[in-house]
Design a protein around this motif. Structure first.
Motif, PDB file in Angstrom:
ATOM      1  N   ASP A 915       0.860  -1.181   0.000  1.00  0.00           N
ATOM      2  CA  ASP A 915       0.000   0.000   0.000  1.00  0.00           C
ATOM      3  C   ASP A 915       0.899   1.234   0.000  1.00  0.00           C
ATOM      4  OD1 ASP A 915      -2.425   1.528   0.246  1.00  0.00           O
ATOM      5  OD2 ASP A 915      -1.872   1.846   2.351  1.00  0.00           O
ATOM      6  N   PRO A 916       0.884   2.041  -1.066  1.00  0.00           N
ATOM      7  CA  PRO A 916       1.813   3.189  -1.131  1.00  0.00           C
ATOM      8  C   PRO A 916       1.669   4.147   0.046  1.00  0.00           C
ATOM      9  CG  PRO A 916       0.772   2.783  -3.265  1.00  0.00           C
ATOM     10  CD  PRO A 916       0.069   1.915  -2.280  1.00  0.00           C
ATOM     11  N   TRP A 917       0.439   4.393   0.476  1.00  0.00           N
ATOM     12  CA  TRP A 917       0.254   5.325   1.595  1.00  0.00           C
ATOM     13  C   TRP A 917       0.897   4.787   2.868  1.00  0.00           C
ATOM     14  CZ3 TRP A 917      -1.135  10.095   0.625  1.00  0.00           C
ATOM     15  CH2 TRP A 917      -1.896  10.361  -0.509  1.00  0.00           C
ATOM     16  N   SER A 918       0.790   3.496   3.095  1.00  0.00           N
ATOM     17  CA  SER A 918       1.383   2.912   4.299  1.00  0.00           C
ATOM     18  C   SER A 918       2.901   2.938   4.253  1.00  0.00           C
ATOM     19  CB  SER A 918       0.900   1.464   4.469  1.00  0.00           C
ATOM     20  OG  SER A 918      -0.501   1.410   4.572  1.00  0.00           O
ATOM     21  N   LEU A 919       3.473   2.983   3.065  1.00  0.00           N
ATOM     22  CA  LEU A 919       4.924   3.055   2.942  1.00  0.00           C
ATOM     23  C   LEU A 919       5.439   4.484   3.074  1.00  0.00           C
ATOM     24  CD1 LEU A 919       5.586   0.585  -0.017  1.00  0.00           C
ATOM     25  CD2 LEU A 919       6.093   0.202   2.386  1.00  0.00           C
ATOM     26  N   LEU A 920       4.766   5.432   2.422  1.00  0.00           N
ATOM     27  CA  LEU A 920       5.312   6.778   2.296  1.00  0.00           C
ATOM     28  C   LEU A 920       4.941   7.695   3.459  1.00  0.00           C
ATOM     29  CD1 LEU A 920       4.715   7.334  -1.525  1.00  0.00           C
ATOM     30  CD2 LEU A 920       6.788   6.554  -0.368  1.00  0.00           C
ATOM     31  N   VAL A 921       3.705   7.601   3.944  1.00  0.00           N
ATOM     32  CA  VAL A 921       3.278   8.545   4.980  1.00  0.00           C
ATOM     33  C   VAL A 921       4.102   8.405   6.261  1.00  0.00           C
ATOM     34  CG1 VAL A 921       1.345   9.169   6.475  1.00  0.00           C
ATOM     35  CG2 VAL A 921       0.961   8.802   4.035  1.00  0.00           C
ATOM     36  N   PRO A 922       4.310   7.176   6.813  1.00  0.00           N
ATOM     37  CA  PRO A 922       5.150   7.103   8.024  1.00  0.00           C
ATOM     38  C   PRO A 922       6.581   7.573   7.794  1.00  0.00           C
ATOM     39  CG  PRO A 922       3.861   5.091   7.747  1.00  0.00           C
ATOM     40  CD  PRO A 922       3.738   5.861   6.480  1.00  0.00           C
ATOM     41  N   ALA A 923       7.128   7.275   6.597  1.00  0.00           N
ATOM     42  CA  ALA A 923       8.501   7.711   6.320  1.00  0.00           C
ATOM     43  C   ALA A 923       8.595   9.227   6.259  1.00  0.00           C
ATOM     44  CB  ALA A 923       8.967   7.085   5.005  1.00  0.00           C
ATOM     45  N   LEU A 924       7.649   9.863   5.582  1.00  0.00           N
ATOM     46  CA  LEU A 924       7.651  11.331   5.540  1.00  0.00           C
ATOM     47  C   LEU A 924       7.446  11.923   6.928  1.00  0.00           C
ATOM     48  CD1 LEU A 924       5.594  11.989   2.277  1.00  0.00           C
ATOM     49  CD2 LEU A 924       8.069  12.191   2.607  1.00  0.00           C
ATOM     50  N   ALA A 925       6.636  11.262   7.743  1.00  0.00           N
ATOM     51  CA  ALA A 925       6.419  11.757   9.110  1.00  0.00           C
ATOM     52  C   ALA A 925       7.710  11.755   9.904  1.00  0.00           C
ATOM     53  CB  ALA A 925       5.355  10.908   9.794  1.00  0.00           C
ATOM     54  N   VAL A 926       8.542  10.727   9.702  1.00  0.00           N
ATOM     55  CA  VAL A 926       9.839  10.679  10.406  1.00  0.00           C
ATOM     56  C   VAL A 926      10.717  11.854   9.997  1.00  0.00           C
ATOM     57  CG1 VAL A 926      11.972   9.359  10.623  1.00  0.00           C
ATOM     58  CG2 VAL A 926       9.769   8.198  10.786  1.00  0.00           C
ATOM     59  N   VAL A 927      10.796  12.125   8.703  1.00  0.00           N
ATOM     60  CA  VAL A 927      11.634  13.234   8.223  1.00  0.00           C
ATOM     61  C   VAL A 927      11.125  14.569   8.759  1.00  0.00           C
ATOM     62  CG1 VAL A 927      12.458  14.430   6.159  1.00  0.00           C
ATOM     63  CG2 VAL A 927      12.291  11.939   6.169  1.00  0.00           C
ATOM     64  N   ILE A 928       9.816  14.774   8.668  1.00  0.00           N
ATOM     65  CA  ILE A 928       9.238  16.041   9.117  1.00  0.00           C
ATOM     66  C   ILE A 928       9.429  16.223  10.620  1.00  0.00           C
ATOM     67  CG2 ILE A 928       7.059  17.294   9.376  1.00  0.00           C
ATOM     68  CD1 ILE A 928       6.172  16.027   6.741  1.00  0.00           C
TER      69      ILE A 928
END
Length: 956
Positions: A915-928
């Motif tokens: 699921d792209p959202w499950s992959l990208l959203v947590p990763a972006l949250a870590v960076v932010i």
């Protein structure tokens, strides 16, 4: 002398501090010195212990609720354990048979049958019953009973205990006996239910005559009409005929004169001997209904053993000794338990994945909290060791200091979990909370013991660019790689594997002859740890590779103008080795979140596809006969409807090869092709259903399922419609699915060229099915337009049926909560890592500001310094999550988790997908989050004076 005396004095004070008699003062002093750290540790331990203790109790709750729901929703004729002894199979003299049917005898035998049931199977005595019944319905001689096709109504005679306790009297009085009833009695009294009275036109005072061999017919006078108190209870539903009459079909008669009514007459228990004089083949029976409130998922093996004993083991032998040597047993409860076990086995590994992932992250956070405390007190502990403090003494005092805070906090967390999540078992919760508390207690002492085992005044550099991996670390990493590969292979090989029928007469529920054994726990711990191990391997690999690109980038950036870029890369490259823990926490949390998000998204996708496959559109209006010709236009004008595709469906069309009949759908090519394209159910070009040659060609092109394409090939063949006409077809397209005929072998043709289908209505030909697309469809309005002769199904309603098991919904809630908790712990791990490096960063900015560094440059420095680590965690977590899903997806079938019943199936794609959202959203949250905290720290530091920061940072 003065210096020597001062040193001796300090040493003696340190020795007194570490003396056994001063344990309490040491602990009290340290807690008073850092109350904030003690409170933070207490909150962390209490929260973690509460979650750890609540998890097994939540699992127990939804598993128990799922088992009870499965037994409750199954028909009582399947879940009730039935024992019966027929007259034809029992060798008893006639006089003894009459005595065997008396209520006192049956009551005594019923008590012995109850005693033969072993725990954990518990009998619901309020819904269990016993009595005598006829196994062969008798034709009533009274012509006033309804005859829908000319055949006389049939009745079954039943003398069951407890009628007064399970029914409310509506009219008349309950039946009773006068004197002693024998097989030669001429008349008896009976009662009927309200449904039986309504459909068979029976009133109080009606007399029904039942034929008997060589005797006058038995006159059964109806003295009362009763309504069941619990119509769905096992007392009435084990044999549904007691409550509801059935319209039966005689297979030996030709339609339409082949249907007749079958009802039950309820005799008082004292009248049971009269059944011996009839030709109905009387039998005694004892029906044991399970007490659903006492069913627990953990008792599944014991329940199966108890059932096996009653069906074909010592329990059945005890029942035969208590009742009749020829007594037999039957139940469908074993199949219900087996179906639930299969569903549970499919769900448990997925929930275990989330549990192990969250547990790993929580353990890392506890270790990081201990490491942070050890780092904060590094100078103090080094000084104590240098002044003669023993390693055992220091670690012992640290253990006592931590235990004073962690043990009460863990107890509070356990108590909150026990109160918040009620469940029968406590042992698992206590063990989980104890493990959390012990880990919290040991983190600081073990970390301090490892760091201060050797007395050192100045330590060497411990950053990633200087410390080389040891042989022990290499061996540990290789071991973890092997474990991860083994777990992945085991899960990829993992496979997933109930039906019942209902008979309106007095037939016994079909079930397996013996109970199937079930395993207590199907989740292999190694398999459930696979995503966690993937995250661990990714963390170890990234930590090894992390310094390489930083060194090259630092060389290139060093040649550029400005010092901020070079300083940030140099600082990032000097990240301490202990940063492995926060990276491990982040990667594990990101991997688990990606895996869990993919599971939840896959479950939703399977349900959507299954619901769409079942209806073919957003709504389906269907009838066996032709719908009104004006109905499609009326439906198009309904609120929310965008398009209507009319279809004529014949489900039993006979091909000319004489093989099995097929489903033939006549469609409007344009609207139907558009529907198939929107739903992705076998899309095709509309022109493919038009004849390639003359428009009046006798051979129609057809779209077919793969099995029919293999059966007929590309040659022309004929099918015979319901009106007897023949239609020639040729298969030109092959599709796996189509909206009009879900789950069947189908042929789809142009309906305008299909004569005689369906039947004419009012001089016009209307469709039999309407496939409706739109949003927010009003099911009530569609049903009102369709009338009572059409079946209206909405995709949203079908979708809602797929989540009717507490086992499924409970597992989803626990999974979501576990993933959310893992994300929270990962965030906490990131904050702990930043808090640990905050004093050093503050001192660095203070020094650089004295050299002319501006506030903007300071913010850029901290942000750029944190970016490599955050990008490393985000990229590594995304790759690890993607790899975990891709590697493990062949071994995970989401159909069992997604669909409520075993008969439901998704048309395609039931396996796990990324699921792209499950992959990208947590990763972006870590960076932010990382860059945001770094920017906030730089802003706060810029507002303060440099003198204090320099004084604090100088020792570093």
């Amino acid at each position: 002398m003065g210096a020597r005396s001062s040193t001796s004095s300090r040493t003696s004070r340190a020795t007194r501090v570490l003396a056994p008699s001063s344990v309490a003062p040491w602990v009290r002093t340290r807690l008073r010195a850092a109350p904030g750290a003690a409170c933070a540790l207490a909150l962390l331990v209490a929260f973690t212990a509460c979650l750890a203790a609540a998890f097994p109790r939540a699992v127990d709750r939804y598993e128990d609720a799922g088992l009870r729901s499965a037994v409750t929703k199954a028909p009582a004729e399947r879940t009730t354990v039935q024992f019966y002894a027929e007259q034809s199979t029992t060798e008893l003299p006639p006089d003894e048979w009459e005595s065997a049917l008396r209520p006192d005898t049956l009551r005594e035998q019923y008590a012995r049958v109850l005693a033969a049931v072993d725990r954990p199977l518990v009998v619901d005595r309020a819904q269990s019953s016993y009595g005598v019944r006829t196994t062969k319905p008798a034709e009533a001689l009274d012509r006033w009973l309804p005859r829908p096709s000319g055949l006389p109504a049939n009745v079954s005679l039943v003398a069951q205990n407890g009628l007064a306790d399970h029914a409310r009297l509506r009219q008349g009085r309950l039946p009773r006996t006068t004197g002693s009833v024998t097989p030669r009695s001429q008349a008896v009294e009976a009662a009927v239910t309200t449904e039986t009275a309504e459909r068979l036109r029976i009133k109080v005072g009606s007399v029904i005559h039942v034929p008997r061999a060589l005797r006058e017919p038995l006159a059964v006078r109806v003295t009362g009409i009763v309504a069941p108190r619990e119509p769905q209870g096992a007392y009435w539903s084990t044999q549904p005929l007691l409550r509801t009459p059935s319209l039966m079909r005689n297979p030996q008669a030709l339609p339409p004169a082949n249907t007749y009514w079958l009802g039950a007459l309820l005799l008082p228990p004292d009248a049971a001997p009269v059944l011996l004089g009839t030709q109905g083949g009387p039998e005694r029976y004892w029906q044991l209904a399970p007490a659903t409130a006492s069913l627990n998922a953990r008792d599944l093996p014991g329940l199966s053993s108890s059932l096996a004993s009653l069906l074909s083991g010592p329990g059945l032998l005890a029942v035969r000794q208590a009742t009749d040597p020829a007594a037999e047993a039957n139940t469908g409860l074993d199949t219900v338990l087996l179906s639930h076990q299969r569903l549970r086995d499919g769900i448990t590994p997925l929930v275990s994945v989330a549990a192990f992932g969250t547990g790993t992250v929580a353990a890392v956070v506890l270790l990081m909290a201990g490491g942070l405390a050890a780092e904060r007190r590094r100078t103090e502990l080094a000084l104590l060791r240098a002044r003669g403090g023993s390693l055992r003494g220091v670690t012992g005092r640290l253990l006592a200091e931590t235990a004073v805070v962690a043990v009460p906090a863990g107890t509070v967390g356990l108590a909150v979990a026990l109160l918040a999540v009620p469940a029968p078992r406590h042992a698992h919760a206590v063990v989980a909370a104890t493990v959390v508390t012990l880990l919290a207690c040991a983190a600081l002492p073990v970390r301090a013991a490892a760091r201060h085992a050797l007395i050192r005044v100045h330590g060497a550099r411990e950053d990633l660019t200087s410390v080389r991996p040891s042989r022990r670390r290499t061996v540990a990493e290789v071991t973890l790689v092997v474990l991860a590969l083994g777990a992945v292979v085991a899960l990829r090989r993992r496979g997933t594997d109930g039906s019942g029928s209902s008979d309106p007469g007095f037939s016994r529920a079909s079930g397996a002859s013996g109970a199937s054994g079930t395993s207590g726990s199907s989740a292999d711990h190694l398999v459930s740890l696979a995503p966690v191990l993937v995250g661990i391997i990714a963390a170890l690999v990234l930590v090894r590779l992390y310094p390489l690109p930083l060194r090259r980038l630092a060389r290139r950036v060093g040649r550029l103008r400005g010092a901020v870029g070079y300083l940030s890369l140099a600082r990032a490259g000097r990240t301490p080795v202990s940063a492995v823990l926060p990276l491990l926490a982040l990667l594990t949390a990101l991997t688990t979140a990606a895996f869990g998000g993919s599971v939840l998204a896959g479950v939703a996708d399977v349900r959507e596809r299954a619901a769409l496959s079942a209806t073919g559109a957003d709504a389906r209006v269907e009838s066996l006969r032709a719908l009104p010709a004006a109905l499609p236009d009326q439906v198009r004008r309904s609120p929310g409807v965008r398009e209507v595709s009319p279809v004529n469906i014949a489900y039993d069309v006979n091909p000319d090869d004489g093989a099995e009949p097929v489903t033939l759908a006549g469609v409007d090519p344009g609207s139907y092709a558009s529907l198939a394209r929107r739903t992705a159910l076998g899309p095709f070009p509309a022109a493919a259903l038009k004849p390639a040659g003359s428009p009046r060609s006798d051979v129609l092109p057809a779209l077919a399922s793969p099995s029919l394409a293999d059966r007929f090939g590309t040659r022309p063949f004929s099918v015979r419609l319901d009106d007897g006409s023949l239609v020639s077809l040729r298969i030109t397209l092959v599709r796996e699915t189509t909206p009009a005929a879900p789950g069947a072998d189908f042929l789809v043709v142009d309906r305008s060229r299909l004569p005689g289908l369906p039947e004419p209505t009012a001089g016009k030909t209307g469709p039999t099915t309407l496939l409706v697309t739109g949003s927010h469809l009003d099911g009530g309005a569609l049903r009102m337009l369709a009338g009572g002769n059409a079946d209206v199904r909405l995709r949203s309603e079908v979708l809602a049926r797929y989540v009717d098991s507490p086992l499924q919904s409970g597992a989803e809630r626990v999974y979501t909560a576990a993933v959310a908790a893992g994300a929270g712990f990962a965030t906490l791990a990131l904050l702990l890592a930043l808090i640990r490096s905050a004093p050093e960063r503050t001192a660095l900015l203070a020094r650089l500001r004295t050299m002319g560094l501006t506030r903007a440059q300071g913010r850029r420095l901290l942000i750029l310094e944190s970016l490599p680590q955050s990008l490393l965690a985000a990229l590594g977590g995304t790759l690890a999550g993607w790899a975990a899903v891709r590697l493990l997806s062949p071994g995970i079938d989401l159909t069992t988790v997604a669909l409520a019943t075993a008969t439901d199936s998704a048309p395609a794609g039931p396996h796990l997908r990324t699921d792209p959202w499950s992959l990208l959203v947590p990763a972006l949250a870590v960076v932010i989050l990382t860059t945001g905290i770094a920017a906030a720290q730089a802003w706060w530091t810029g507002r303060r004076s440099s003198v204090r920061e320099l004084r604090v940072g100088d020792p570093r």
